[in-house]
Scaffold this motif. Structure first.
Motif, PDB file in Angstrom:
ATOM      1  N   SER A  78       0.832  -1.204   0.000  1.00 38.49           N
ATOM      2  CA  SER A  78       0.000   0.000   0.000  1.00 38.49           C
ATOM      3  C   SER A  78       0.869   1.257   0.000  1.00 38.49           C
ATOM      4  CB  SER A  78      -0.921  -0.010   1.220  1.00 38.49           C
ATOM      5  OG  SER A  78      -1.676   1.162   1.275  1.00 38.49           O
ATOM      6  N   THR A  79       1.945   1.236   0.761  1.00 37.15           N
ATOM      7  CA  THR A  79       2.866   2.372   0.816  1.00 37.15           C
ATOM      8  C   THR A  79       3.526   2.594  -0.537  1.00 37.15           C
ATOM      9  OG1 THR A  79       3.256   2.006   3.172  1.00 37.15           O
ATOM     10  CG2 THR A  79       4.904   3.306   1.981  1.00 37.15           C
ATOM     11  N   LEU A  80       3.942   1.507  -1.195  1.00 36.77           N
ATOM     12  CA  LEU A  80       4.541   1.637  -2.522  1.00 36.77           C
ATOM     13  C   LEU A  80       3.554   2.223  -3.530  1.00 36.77           C
ATOM     14  CD1 LEU A  80       6.587  -1.673  -2.843  1.00 36.77           C
ATOM     15  CD2 LEU A  80       7.472   0.658  -2.623  1.00 36.77           C
ATOM     16  N   LEU A  81       2.310   1.791  -3.453  1.00 41.60           N
ATOM     17  CA  LEU A  81       1.286   2.331  -4.362  1.00 41.60           C
ATOM     18  C   LEU A  81       1.066   3.822  -4.106  1.00 41.60           C
ATOM     19  CD1 LEU A  81      -1.178  -0.671  -4.282  1.00 41.60           C
ATOM     20  CD2 LEU A  81       0.222   0.066  -6.232  1.00 41.60           C
ATOM     21  N   MET A  82       1.073   4.225  -2.828  1.00 44.96           N
ATOM     22  CA  MET A  82       0.914   5.638  -2.505  1.00 44.96           C
ATOM     23  C   MET A  82       2.118   6.438  -3.011  1.00 44.96           C
ATOM     24  SD  MET A  82       0.476   7.632   1.123  1.00 44.96           S
ATOM     25  CE  MET A  82       2.103   7.153   1.636  1.00 44.96           C
ATOM     26  N   ILE A  83       3.311   5.889  -2.841  1.00 49.51           N
ATOM     27  CA  ILE A  83       4.512   6.565  -3.331  1.00 49.51           C
ATOM     28  C   ILE A  83       4.430   6.750  -4.842  1.00 49.51           C
ATOM     29  CG2 ILE A  83       6.998   6.284  -3.690  1.00 49.51           C
ATOM     30  CD1 ILE A  83       7.061   4.968  -0.870  1.00 49.51           C
ATOM     31  N   ARG A  84       3.941   5.714  -5.533  1.00 49.28           N
ATOM     32  CA  ARG A  84       3.807   5.814  -6.990  1.00 49.28           C
ATOM     33  C   ARG A  84       2.829   6.925  -7.371  1.00 49.28           C
ATOM     34  NH1 ARG A  84       6.041   3.761 -11.863  1.00 49.28           N
ATOM     35  NH2 ARG A  84       5.056   5.209 -13.290  1.00 49.28           N
ATOM     36  N   ARG A  85       1.704   7.011  -6.675  1.00 46.79           N
ATOM     37  CA  ARG A  85       0.740   8.080  -6.963  1.00 46.79           C
ATOM     38  C   ARG A  85       1.376   9.450  -6.751  1.00 46.79           C
ATOM     39  NH1 ARG A  85      -2.706   4.492  -4.379  1.00 46.79           N
ATOM     40  NH2 ARG A  85      -2.574   5.593  -2.407  1.00 46.79           N
ATOM     41  N   LEU A  86       2.095   9.607  -5.653  1.00 43.43           N
ATOM     42  CA  LEU A  86       2.706  10.894  -5.333  1.00 43.43           C
ATOM     43  C   LEU A  86       3.813  11.259  -6.319  1.00 43.43           C
ATOM     44  CD1 LEU A  86       2.850  10.635  -1.439  1.00 43.43           C
ATOM     45  CD2 LEU A  86       1.269  12.003  -2.820  1.00 43.43           C
ATOM     46  N   THR A  87       4.623  10.275  -6.714  1.00 45.95           N
ATOM     47  CA  THR A  87       5.684  10.575  -7.678  1.00 45.95           C
ATOM     48  C   THR A  87       5.093  10.929  -9.040  1.00 45.95           C
ATOM     49  OG1 THR A  87       6.021   8.208  -8.153  1.00 45.95           O
ATOM     50  CG2 THR A  87       7.491   9.239  -6.536  1.00 45.95           C
ATOM     51  N   ASP A  88       4.020  10.242  -9.429  1.00 50.91           N
ATOM     52  CA  ASP A  88       3.359  10.585 -10.693  1.00 50.91           C
ATOM     53  C   ASP A  88       2.825  12.011 -10.654  1.00 50.91           C
ATOM     54  OD1 ASP A  88       3.897   8.191 -11.927  1.00 50.91           O
ATOM     55  OD2 ASP A  88       1.854   7.426 -11.816  1.00 50.91           O
ATOM     56  N   LEU A  89       2.186  12.377  -9.561  1.00 51.25           N
ATOM     57  CA  LEU A  89       1.646  13.734  -9.432  1.00 51.25           C
ATOM     58  C   LEU A  89       2.745  14.791  -9.471  1.00 51.25           C
ATOM     59  CD1 LEU A  89      -1.068  13.176  -6.689  1.00 51.25           C
ATOM     60  CD2 LEU A  89      -1.459  13.792  -9.083  1.00 51.25           C
ATOM     61  N   ALA A  90       3.911  14.445  -8.923  1.00 47.66           N
ATOM     62  CA  ALA A  90       5.029  15.388  -8.886  1.00 47.66           C
ATOM     63  C   ALA A  90       5.865  15.342 -10.159  1.00 47.66           C
ATOM     64  CB  ALA A  90       5.905  15.094  -7.666  1.00 47.66           C
ATOM     65  N   GLY A  91       5.550  14.416 -11.080  1.00 49.03           N
ATOM     66  CA  GLY A  91       6.325  14.306 -12.312  1.00 49.03           C
ATOM     67  C   GLY A  91       7.685  13.673 -12.101  1.00 49.03           C
ATOM     68  N   VAL A  92       7.796  12.835 -11.092  1.00 49.78           N
ATOM     69  CA  VAL A  92       9.058  12.181 -10.749  1.00 49.78           C
ATOM     70  C   VAL A  92       8.986  10.712 -11.157  1.00 49.78           C
ATOM     71  CG1 VAL A  92      10.555  11.518  -8.811  1.00 49.78           C
ATOM     72  CG2 VAL A  92       9.438  13.758  -8.821  1.00 49.78           C
ATOM     73  N   ARG A  93      10.062  10.212 -11.775  1.00 47.18           N
ATOM     74  CA  ARG A  93      10.126   8.803 -12.155  1.00 47.18           C
ATOM     75  C   ARG A  93      10.530   7.955 -10.953  1.00 47.18           C
ATOM     76  NH1 ARG A  93      12.398  11.628 -16.332  1.00 47.18           N
ATOM     77  NH2 ARG A  93      14.445  11.391 -15.410  1.00 47.18           N
ATOM     78  N   LEU A  94       9.763   6.881 -10.705  1.00 47.41           N
ATOM     79  CA  LEU A  94      10.024   5.979  -9.578  1.00 47.41           C
ATOM     80  C   LEU A  94      10.797   4.766 -10.076  1.00 47.41           C
ATOM     81  CD1 LEU A  94       9.562   5.137  -6.607  1.00 47.41           C
ATOM     82  CD2 LEU A  94       7.418   4.079  -7.375  1.00 47.41           C
ATOM     83  N   HIS A  95      11.859   4.416  -9.356  1.00 51.48           N
ATOM     84  CA  HIS A  95      12.664   3.237  -9.674  1.00 51.48           C
ATOM     85  C   HIS A  95      12.719   2.349  -8.435  1.00 51.48           C
ATOM     86  CE1 HIS A  95      14.256   5.234 -13.298  1.00 51.48           C
ATOM     87  NE2 HIS A  95      14.260   6.314 -12.537  1.00 51.48           N
ATOM     88  N   LEU A  96      12.397   1.086  -8.594  1.00 51.88           N
ATOM     89  CA  LEU A  96      12.471   0.121  -7.493  1.00 51.88           C
ATOM     90  C   LEU A  96      13.702  -0.742  -7.735  1.00 51.88           C
ATOM     91  CD1 LEU A  96       8.706  -0.933  -7.333  1.00 51.88           C
ATOM     92  CD2 LEU A  96       9.841   0.986  -6.218  1.00 51.88           C
ATOM     93  N   ASP A  97      14.803  -0.397  -7.089  1.00 56.36           N
ATOM     94  CA  ASP A  97      16.086  -1.051  -7.318  1.00 56.36           C
ATOM     95  C   ASP A  97      16.309  -2.216  -6.360  1.00 56.36           C
ATOM     96  OD1 ASP A  97      16.571   0.896  -9.251  1.00 56.36           O
ATOM     97  OD2 ASP A  97      17.709   2.164  -7.860  1.00 56.36           O
ATOM     98  N   GLU A  98      17.081  -3.189  -6.847  1.00 52.89           N
ATOM     99  CA  GLU A  98      17.511  -4.341  -6.028  1.00 52.89           C
ATOM    100  C   GLU A  98      16.328  -5.038  -5.365  1.00 52.89           C
ATOM    101  OE1 GLU A  98      20.695  -5.322  -6.137  1.00 52.89           O
ATOM    102  OE2 GLU A  98      21.144  -3.612  -7.417  1.00 52.89           O
ATOM    103  N   ARG A  99      15.297  -5.336  -6.162  1.00 46.98           N
ATOM    104  CA  ARG A  99      14.095  -5.986  -5.614  1.00 46.98           C
ATOM    105  C   ARG A  99      14.393  -7.441  -5.265  1.00 46.98           C
ATOM    106  NH1 ARG A  99      11.932  -3.361 -10.287  1.00 46.98           N
ATOM    107  NH2 ARG A  99      11.712  -5.377 -11.310  1.00 46.98           N
ATOM    108  N   PRO A 100      14.188  -7.832  -3.997  1.00 49.19           N
ATOM    109  CA  PRO A 100      14.391  -9.227  -3.617  1.00 49.19           C
ATOM    110  C   PRO A 100      13.236 -10.101  -4.124  1.00 49.19           C
ATOM    111  CG  PRO A 100      13.618  -7.990  -1.736  1.00 49.19           C
ATOM    112  CD  PRO A 100      13.818  -7.002  -2.854  1.00 49.19           C
TER     113      PRO A 100
END
Length: 104
Positions: free
Chosen positions: A50-72
């Motif tokens: 849920s937190t990741l989804l919220m971060i994605r919404r916020l980054t999209d609104l801010a025009g920022v590209r989200l990268h999820l690095d080193e995913r286990p």
């Protein structure tokens, strides 16, 4: 944690306000990319998703590209099972008014 910075920021966003710690690209301030390093992550649950989804919404609104690095593997599995892998990792469509793939 109730009342944490993410919760406050989401609340401010819902009311159309800007959280003091948030910078928007339209002002020329803030990063173009946000990289989240998961190399130390052992497990993740629905609250983390849920937190990741919220971060994605916020980054999209801010025009920022989200990268999820080193995913286990645990994170890859959760994102795959819930069908959110593409949503969280697809690049933001330029010139789409913030719409993401599959958002009609």
């Amino acid at each position: 944690m109730a009342g944490g910075p993410c919760e406050r920021r989401a609340s401010c966003h819902r009311r159309g306000l800007r959280h003091p710690g948030t910078r928007h690209r339209d002002t020329g301030e803030g990063p173009a990319d946000l990289r989240v390093d998961f190399s130390g992550l052992d497990s993740i649950d629905s609250v983390g998703l849920s937190t990741l989804l919220m971060i994605r919404r916020l980054t999209d609104l801010a025009g920022v590209r989200l990268h999820l690095d080193e995913r286990p593997l645990a994170l890859e599995r959760l994102l795959d099972i819930t069908g959110t892998l593409h949503h969280l990792t697809a690049p933001r469509a330029e010139g789409s008014g913030g719409q993401r793939p599959g958002t009609g």
